[in-house]
Structure formats: structure tokens, C-alpha cells
Scaffold this motif. Structure first.
Motif, short mmCIF file in Angstrom:
data_model
loop_
_atom_site.label_atom_id
_atom_site.label_comp_id
_atom_site.label_asym_id
_atom_site.label_seq_id
_atom_site.Cartn_x
_atom_site.Cartn_y
_atom_site.Cartn_z
N MET A 16 0.84 -1.20 0.00
CA MET A 16 0.00 0.00 0.00
C MET A 16 0.87 1.25 0.00
O MET A 16 0.66 2.18 -0.80
CB MET A 16 -0.91 0.00 1.23
CG MET A 16 -1.78 1.24 1.38
SD MET A 16 -3.09 1.27 0.16
CE MET A 16 -4.27 2.32 0.99
N THR A 17 1.87 1.26 0.87
CA THR A 17 2.76 2.42 0.96
C THR A 17 3.58 2.57 -0.32
O THR A 17 3.71 3.67 -0.86
CB THR A 17 3.70 2.27 2.17
OG1 THR A 17 2.94 2.02 3.34
CG2 THR A 17 4.53 3.53 2.37
N ALA A 18 4.11 1.46 -0.82
CA ALA A 18 4.95 1.50 -2.03
C ALA A 18 4.16 1.97 -3.24
O ALA A 18 4.63 2.84 -4.01
CB ALA A 18 5.55 0.12 -2.28
N GLY A 54 9.59 7.16 6.41
CA GLY A 54 8.63 7.93 7.20
C GLY A 54 7.20 7.43 7.03
O GLY A 54 6.49 7.22 8.01
N TRP A 55 6.75 7.23 5.79
CA TRP A 55 5.39 6.77 5.57
C TRP A 55 5.20 5.34 6.05
O TRP A 55 4.12 4.98 6.55
CB TRP A 55 5.01 6.90 4.10
CG TRP A 55 4.63 8.29 3.70
CD1 TRP A 55 5.36 9.16 2.94
CD2 TRP A 55 3.44 9.01 4.07
NE1 TRP A 55 4.70 10.36 2.82
CE2 TRP A 55 3.52 10.29 3.49
CE3 TRP A 55 2.33 8.68 4.83
CZ2 TRP A 55 2.52 11.25 3.65
CZ3 TRP A 55 1.32 9.63 4.99
CH2 TRP A 55 1.42 10.90 4.40
N MET A 56 6.22 4.49 5.90
CA MET A 56 6.11 3.13 6.41
C MET A 56 5.89 3.13 7.93
O MET A 56 5.03 2.42 8.45
CB MET A 56 7.37 2.32 6.06
CG MET A 56 7.45 1.87 4.63
SD MET A 56 8.98 0.96 4.30
CE MET A 56 8.77 -0.44 5.39
N VAL A 57 6.67 3.95 8.62
CA VAL A 57 6.54 4.04 10.08
C VAL A 57 5.18 4.61 10.46
O VAL A 57 4.50 4.11 11.36
CB VAL A 57 7.68 4.91 10.66
CG1 VAL A 57 7.38 5.27 12.12
CG2 VAL A 57 9.00 4.17 10.56
N LEU A 84 2.25 2.63 12.65
CA LEU A 84 1.71 3.13 13.90
C LEU A 84 0.20 3.32 13.82
O LEU A 84 -0.53 3.02 14.77
CB LEU A 84 2.38 4.47 14.27
CG LEU A 84 3.86 4.39 14.63
CD1 LEU A 84 4.45 5.79 14.74
CD2 LEU A 84 4.07 3.62 15.93
N ILE A 85 -0.29 3.81 12.69
CA ILE A 85 -1.71 4.00 12.51
C ILE A 85 -2.46 2.67 12.61
O ILE A 85 -3.51 2.55 13.24
CB ILE A 85 -2.01 4.66 11.15
CG1 ILE A 85 -1.60 6.14 11.17
CG2 ILE A 85 -3.49 4.52 10.77
CD1 ILE A 85 -2.43 7.00 12.09
N ASN A 86 -1.90 1.63 11.99
CA ASN A 86 -2.57 0.33 11.98
C ASN A 86 -2.54 -0.35 13.34
O ASN A 86 -3.42 -1.15 13.67
CB ASN A 86 -1.92 -0.59 10.95
CG ASN A 86 -2.30 -0.20 9.54
OD1 ASN A 86 -3.33 0.41 9.31
ND2 ASN A 86 -1.44 -0.52 8.59
#
Length: 305
Positions: free
Chosen positions: A180-182, A226-229, A233-235
Motif C-alpha cells: 500500500m505504501t509502495a 517515514g510513511w512506512m513508520v 503506527l496507525i494500523n
């Protein structure tokens, strides 16, 4: 305890790299047009993440999930970084980041409406105080020209980021988060790069060592990692609580802008900082569940909503 330490470490990393991103981006924009710069750094991050996700390629499921990837790419990357990169040309970087970080207030409200996260008295108070803290920074924490266009673009960045976070969490059960992030970063980066190539000139880029180092740092640490982290955390925790900790990012941004760009600070910065810290504490406090406990859910990632 190990999980808690890991979560705290990820939060510290995120706050620092996303904080220094703003002055670094402001510096890089003196060497390149905004859309091309946004596209270059984002495509580099997308390539890195796709390579990292290849061992899990069976979970990509592109034929079914491409609408999710596309919507997420527009909200998280095209709109957020597009508004951000253009807007940074109009206002000081510290001030711009402070306005963008009205996002946790919007996220707290959206998470309550669409994710079913609890909205209790202390959380409401914390979000309001956080808003006031950011407002304090925005209204007088930094000197410099304040453009209405820049303020509107900062607000648009905040809105797109909050919507992207809620959309991602609503679809978390359907997608592999690494893919999703990629995909959102790669798709968004290609769109930004295409828009920049159509409206700007590659000849206007000055390929200095400063520009290259800044761009690579932002691509690897700010965007890819940054977005992976952030989504991890959100999930693992409540979206509203993770958002509350991002109130700290403008403080890092303003501090690094003072050092790197010589932007000035006033008493409003101190007031805003105190309000922001108070906001984070209030959003994460749960009274009445356990006598004597000050922080029932200390940091995101230690419990589901």
C-alpha cells in the motif's frame, strides 16, 4: 515493554525526520521547480519501497486493489506533496508546517466519524488545545511574509493528509501495508513527475551537491521510511492518538528552520509549544479506567481501539 520501546523509538524517528523535512525542502526548492522536485524525491522513494516489497509480490493483488492504490496515491502523495511543495514558496517553512499540522485535529474528528474511535471529553479538550497551539505558532510564531495562497495550500495539505490516513486505515484489512505504501508513493510520484515535466523545465534544475543530498535524504528517510513508520503506527493504534503526537513535528520544523534558514521565533512559539504538549497528554489520558494511572494508553501501538 519491548513493544512500547519500539513504538516510542518509531515515534521519535518520525517526529524528527518529518520535522526537518520542511526546511530541507525549502532549501531544495531554490534549486528546482516545485512539481519536478516533488516528483523526483517521491519516485526515488517509490522505487526503494517497491524493491523492499518484491519478496511479498503475491500480496500486491493489483487487479483488485488498483482503485485503493490510486485513491490513496492522490490523497497521500499527489495532493499532499503537491500542495506542500508549491505552498512552501509562499510562506516560511516553519509557519507552513505549523498550519499543516492542524491535521491531527481533523484526523481526530474524521477518526471519530468514520473509524468509530471514541470521542471523550479529555480527547476533545486535547484536540482543541492542540489547535490553539498550532494557531499560536501560525499567527505570530515566525516572522516573514504571510501569503493567503500559502495558508490555503497549507490547509489543503492538512485536509488531504487527514483524509488519506482515514482512508488507509479503513482499507488496512484488504491490503498489505508495505505494498500500500509502495504503490501510493510510486503512483503519486509518477503523476507529480508527469505534471512537472508538462508544466516546468528540467533545465531549471541545478544539480548541486546540496540539492542531490537533500533530495536523497528526503526520499529515503522522510518519504520511504517515514510513511512506512506512520502507517505502521496507525494500523497498530488509534489513528487519533498517532495524529496527536504529530503536533510535535512543527516544533522540530521551527527549530531546524531557525538553525538552517535563520527564521526567527517569538513568545508565541513558547506558548504554542506548551499548548501542544498539553494536547498530546490530554488526547492520550484515560481517567476512570484504572485508579492512579496517568496514561492508560501511553503511546500508539500498545492497544487497539
Amino acid at each position: 515493554m519491548q513493544k512500547r520501546k519500539q513504538t516510542i523509538g518509531l515515534l521519535v524517528f518520525l517526529v524528527i525526520v518529518w520535522g526537518i523535512n520542511w526546511p530541507l525542502s525549502k532549501i531544495a526548492l531554490t534549486y528546482a521547480p516545485p512539481l519536478l522536485f516533488a516528483g523526483i524525491r517521491t519516485v526515488i522513494a517509490g522505487i526503494i519501497l517497491i524493491i523492499a516489497a518484491l519478496p511479498k509480490r503475491k500480496q500486491l493483488n493489483l487487479h483488485q486493489l488498483w482503485p485503493v492504490y490510486l485513491v490513496s496515491a492522490f490523497l497521500s502523495i499527489v495532493f499532499y506533496y503537491g500542495f506542500q511543495t508549491i505552498g512552501l514558496q509562499y510562506v516560511p517553512s516553519g509557519l507552513f508546517s505549523a498550519i499543516v499540522f492542524l491535521q491531527p485535529v481533523l484526523l481526530g474528528i474524521f477518526a471519530w466519524i468514520w473509524l468509530g474511535e471514541r470521542m471523550y471529553g479529555l480527547k476533545i479538550a486535547g484536540l482543541v488545545i492542540g489547535f490553539l497551539g498550532v494557531a499560536s505558532l501560525s499567527l505570530g510564531g515566525l516572522t516573514g511574509s504571510i501569503s493567503p495562497i500559502g495558508v490555503l495550500l497549507a490547509l489543503a495539505s492538512a485536509l488531504s493528509w487527514a483524509l488519506a490516513t482515514v482512508y488507509t486505515k479503513r482499507n488496512a484489512a484488504r491490503v498489505d501495508m508495505l505494498w500500500m505504501t509502495a504503490m501510493q508513493i510510486m503512483i503519486g510520484g509518477v503523476i507529480l513527475l508527469a505534471a512537472g515535466s508538462a508544466s516546468e523545465s528540467w533545465a531549471d534544475i541545478t544539480w548541486s551537491s546540496t540539492f542531490i543530498i537533500n533530495t536523497l535524504f528526503i526520499a529515503v528517510f522522510v518519504i520511504a521510511l517515514g510513511w512506512m513508520v506512520y502507517f505502521k503506527l496507525i494500523n497498530e493504534g488509534e489513528a487519533g492518538k498517532v495524529g496527536s503526537f504529530t503536533f510535535l513535528i512543527p516544533l522540530i520544523s521551527i527549530g531546524s528552520s531557525v538553525v538552517l534558514l535563520h527564521e526567527q521565533i517569538t513568545l508565541n512559539l513558547v506558548i504554542g509549544m506548551l499548548l501542544i504538549v498539553s494536547s498530546i497528554i490530554l488526547v492520550n489520558v484515560r481517567l476512570g479506567r484504572k485508579a492512579g494511572s496517568v496514561l492508560q494508553t501511553p503511546v500508539p501501538g500498545l492497544g487497539k481501539e
